[in-house]
Design an enzyme around this catalytic site. Structure first.
Site, PDB file in Angstrom:
ATOM      1  N   SER A   1      50.160  54.534  42.984  1.00 55.30           N
ATOM      2  CA  SER A   1      49.612  55.305  41.858  1.00 55.30           C
ATOM      3  C   SER A   1      50.408  56.542  41.484  1.00 55.30           C
ATOM      4  O   SER A   1      50.105  57.181  40.475  1.00 55.30           O
ATOM      5  CB  SER A   1      48.165  55.703  42.160  1.00 55.30           C
ATOM      6  OG  SER A   1      47.309  54.616  41.922  1.00 55.30           O
TER       7      SER A   1
ATOM      8  N   PHE B   1      41.289  40.487  42.641  1.00 55.68           N
ATOM      9  CA  PHE B   1      41.325  40.101  44.055  1.00 55.68           C
ATOM     10  C   PHE B   1      39.890  39.852  44.523  1.00 55.68           C
ATOM     11  O   PHE B   1      39.325  40.624  45.295  1.00 55.68           O
ATOM     12  CB  PHE B   1      41.986  41.192  44.893  1.00 55.68           C
ATOM     13  CG  PHE B   1      43.442  41.402  44.589  1.00 55.68           C
ATOM     14  CD1 PHE B   1      44.429  40.739  45.304  1.00 55.68           C
ATOM     15  CD2 PHE B   1      43.836  42.270  43.577  1.00 55.68           C
ATOM     16  CE1 PHE B   1      45.779  40.935  45.021  1.00 55.68           C
ATOM     17  CE2 PHE B   1      45.180  42.464  43.280  1.00 55.68           C
ATOM     18  CZ  PHE B   1      46.154  41.791  44.002  1.00 55.68           C
TER      19      PHE B   1
ATOM     20  N   TYR C   1      37.617  56.912  38.775  1.00 51.02           N
ATOM     21  CA  TYR C   1      39.015  56.487  38.787  1.00 51.02           C
ATOM     22  C   TYR C   1      39.117  54.991  38.494  1.00 51.02           C
ATOM     23  O   TYR C   1      38.384  54.187  39.059  1.00 51.02           O
ATOM     24  CB  TYR C   1      39.626  56.798  40.154  1.00 51.02           C
ATOM     25  CG  TYR C   1      41.116  56.617  40.217  1.00 51.02           C
ATOM     26  CD1 TYR C   1      41.968  57.690  40.043  1.00 51.02           C
ATOM     27  CD2 TYR C   1      41.682  55.372  40.458  1.00 51.02           C
ATOM     28  CE1 TYR C   1      43.343  57.530  40.112  1.00 51.02           C
ATOM     29  CE2 TYR C   1      43.047  55.201  40.526  1.00 51.02           C
ATOM     30  CZ  TYR C   1      43.878  56.284  40.356  1.00 51.02           C
ATOM     31  OH  TYR C   1      45.229  56.108  40.414  1.00 51.02           O
ATOM     32  N   SER C   2      40.050  54.620  37.634  1.00 50.52           N
ATOM     33  CA  SER C   2      40.182  53.218  37.245  1.00 50.52           C
ATOM     34  C   SER C   2      41.602  52.903  36.813  1.00 50.52           C
ATOM     35  O   SER C   2      42.162  53.555  35.931  1.00 50.52           O
ATOM     36  CB  SER C   2      39.219  52.895  36.095  1.00 50.52           C
ATOM     37  OG  SER C   2      39.445  51.600  35.597  1.00 50.52           O
ATOM     38  N   ASN C   3      42.181  51.892  37.445  1.00 51.51           N
ATOM     39  CA  ASN C   3      43.514  51.442  37.050  1.00 51.51           C
ATOM     40  C   ASN C   3      43.533  50.832  35.659  1.00 51.51           C
ATOM     41  O   ASN C   3      44.585  50.779  35.020  1.00 51.51           O
ATOM     42  CB  ASN C   3      44.031  50.426  38.071  1.00 51.51           C
ATOM     43  CG  ASN C   3      44.423  51.077  39.378  1.00 51.51           C
ATOM     44  OD1 ASN C   3      45.478  51.673  39.492  1.00 51.51           O
ATOM     45  ND2 ASN C   3      43.558  50.972  40.377  1.00 51.51           N
TER      46      ASN C   3
ATOM     47  N   GLY D   1      49.438  57.314  46.412  1.00 48.05           N
ATOM     48  CA  GLY D   1      49.248  55.948  45.981  1.00 48.05           C
ATOM     49  C   GLY D   1      49.444  54.938  47.084  1.00 48.05           C
ATOM     50  O   GLY D   1      50.070  55.227  48.109  1.00 48.05           O
ATOM     51  N   THR D   2      48.868  53.769  46.884  1.00 46.90           N
ATOM     52  CA  THR D   2      49.080  52.660  47.808  1.00 46.90           C
ATOM     53  C   THR D   2      49.262  51.374  47.027  1.00 46.90           C
ATOM     54  O   THR D   2      48.782  51.228  45.901  1.00 46.90           O
ATOM     55  CB  THR D   2      47.877  52.444  48.754  1.00 46.90           C
ATOM     56  OG1 THR D   2      46.811  51.829  48.046  1.00 46.90           O
ATOM     57  CG2 THR D   2      47.408  53.742  49.375  1.00 46.90           C
TER      58      THR D   2
END
Length: 400
Positions: free
Chosen positions: A77, A138, A182-184, A326-327
């Site tokens: 991120s 996923f 939070y949202s991608n 981030g990961t």
């Protein structure tokens, strides 16, 4: 990345920083992270013109190949700061208005009333109310199974496909409500917005106008599942579900795109955030907008101070820092720069989600958590006791 996060507090005027860390103290703290259970950890720390680079452990648990400070890393991120900077450049040129509805630009992706209510600013600071798409991309994560990770290793996602998963899911909150969630999904939409207004693929625009402007030599979006250049293997434990942890360094990161797909080095990350905070990537007015924070609930349920692609971290007796963490599967990274630009830390680890769940289902503490906090304190403040309070990563992975 729960253990690679710090809690962003409300910052008062920054007090005088601690003395510079000695190289021996930094190396000792880094070795402590490896001894606690991280196969490989590497970092760069800058303090008033002095640069320290260190590494501890292995890049490959099978061969024993050592990890090196100059290795490339999937930085997750942290990509969001690059994307936010690119959007702000377009704001400066008058092509994007922060408070314009996203439906004015991308009605096909965010149709109807939500498209009229959600603004560009809300996407940037995660107050859009659009939920994250990860659990849908996923699906086995909801059953606490790693199956989806392997199913998607070479899958090529389209941004519109992932955005649709988020838009079609029940809203996380009302547009503009705080705390944000939070949202991608937000940052994939920003990538599509950037592409529409520039007529250039978002990754190309970010490369030419952010990465190259910052003078970064080892940063870029991958063109396939493999990382070019020296890098570590990246081991995913998935909260103890994968034992021993599995290497996911070869992976198609189309599932993260302009939200989290970048590859970089610790040297490049420090250079980038130094340039950004010095007004060299966006102008001072844009930077001030990026540093206007709101409370945001991270994917692990904790609350952070979040601006436009930036976290704020305040450490009592040490100062105020800006950056991101981030990961992705198997890789965790954090980069923070003090507000005056004189103290910087970027650190990478090659194991993720090492905390196994306890009887209540919450992750149990692990020695790695304390070892990382000790290194952060040493790197950022020259004091292992100056530990920021732990909080959850804003980043990519949660089953919530």
């Amino acid at each position: 990345m729960a253990a690679l996060s710090v809690c962003a507090g409300t910052a008062a005027a920054a007090p005088a920083p601690h003395a510079t860390s000695a190289p021996a103290e930094l190396k000792s703290a880094l070795d402590g992270v490896h001894r606690a259970g991280i196969p490989g950890v590497y970092a760069e720390v800058r303090d008033a013109g002095q640069v320290w680079r260190g590494a501890s452990g292995v890049a490959d648990v099978r061969t024993g190949r050592p990890v090196r400070p100059d290795m490339r890393q999937r930085v997750g991120s942290i990509t969001k700061t690059f994307t936010a900077a690119a959007i702000m450049q377009q704001v400066e040129q008058g092509r994007i208005r922060l408070d314009a509805p996203i439906g004015d630009h991308l009605p096909q992706l965010v149709p109807g009333e939500r498209g009229r209510k959600i603004t560009v600013r809300m996407l940037l600071n995660n107050t859009s109310g659009l939920p994250d798409y990860i659990r849908h991309a996923f699906p086995s994560l909801q059953d606490m199974s790693p199956k989806s990770l392997d199913d998607n290793r070479f899958r090529r996602f389209r941004p519109a496909e992932l955005i649709g998963m988020g838009v079609d899911a029940p809203p996380a909150s009302e547009p503009g409500a705080t705390p944000g969630v939070y949202s991608n999904t937000n940052y994939l939409l920003l990538g599509q917005l950037l592409e529409q207004v520039t007529g250039t693929p978002a990754e190309e625009y970010i490369t030419r106008n952010v990465i190259e402007r910052a003078g970064l030599r080892h940063t870029g979006f991958p063109t396939g599942p493999r990382i070019e250049g020296p890098h570590s293997r990246m081991y995913e434990a998935l909260w103890g579900l994968i034992d021993p942890p599995r290497d996911y360094s070869v992976y198609d990161t189309s599932w993260t795109g302009t939200g989290a797909a970048l590859v970089s080095t610790m040297e490049d990350l420090n250079r980038f955030y130094g340039k950004l905070l010095d007004g060299k990537i966006v102008n001072r007015s844009s930077l001030a907008q990026m540093q206007r924070t709101v409370p945001v609930i991270a994917l692990d349920g904790t609350t952070i101070d979040y601006g436009l692609g930036l976290h704020k971290v305040a450490i009592e007796g040490c100062g105020t820092f800006w950056g991101h963490d981030g990961t992705v599967w198997g890789a965790g990274t954090m980069s923070l720069t003090r507000a005056d630009g004189k103290r910087q830390m970027s650190v990478a680890v090659n194991l993720q989600r090492w905390n196994e769940p306890g009887s209540s289902g919450a992750p149990r503490p692990h020695p790695i958590d304390d070892a990382l906090k000790a290194f952060y304190g040493q790197a950022m403040c020259g004091d292992t006791d100056a530990r920021p309070r732990p909080a959850g990563d804003a980043g990519e992975v949660s089953t919530r």
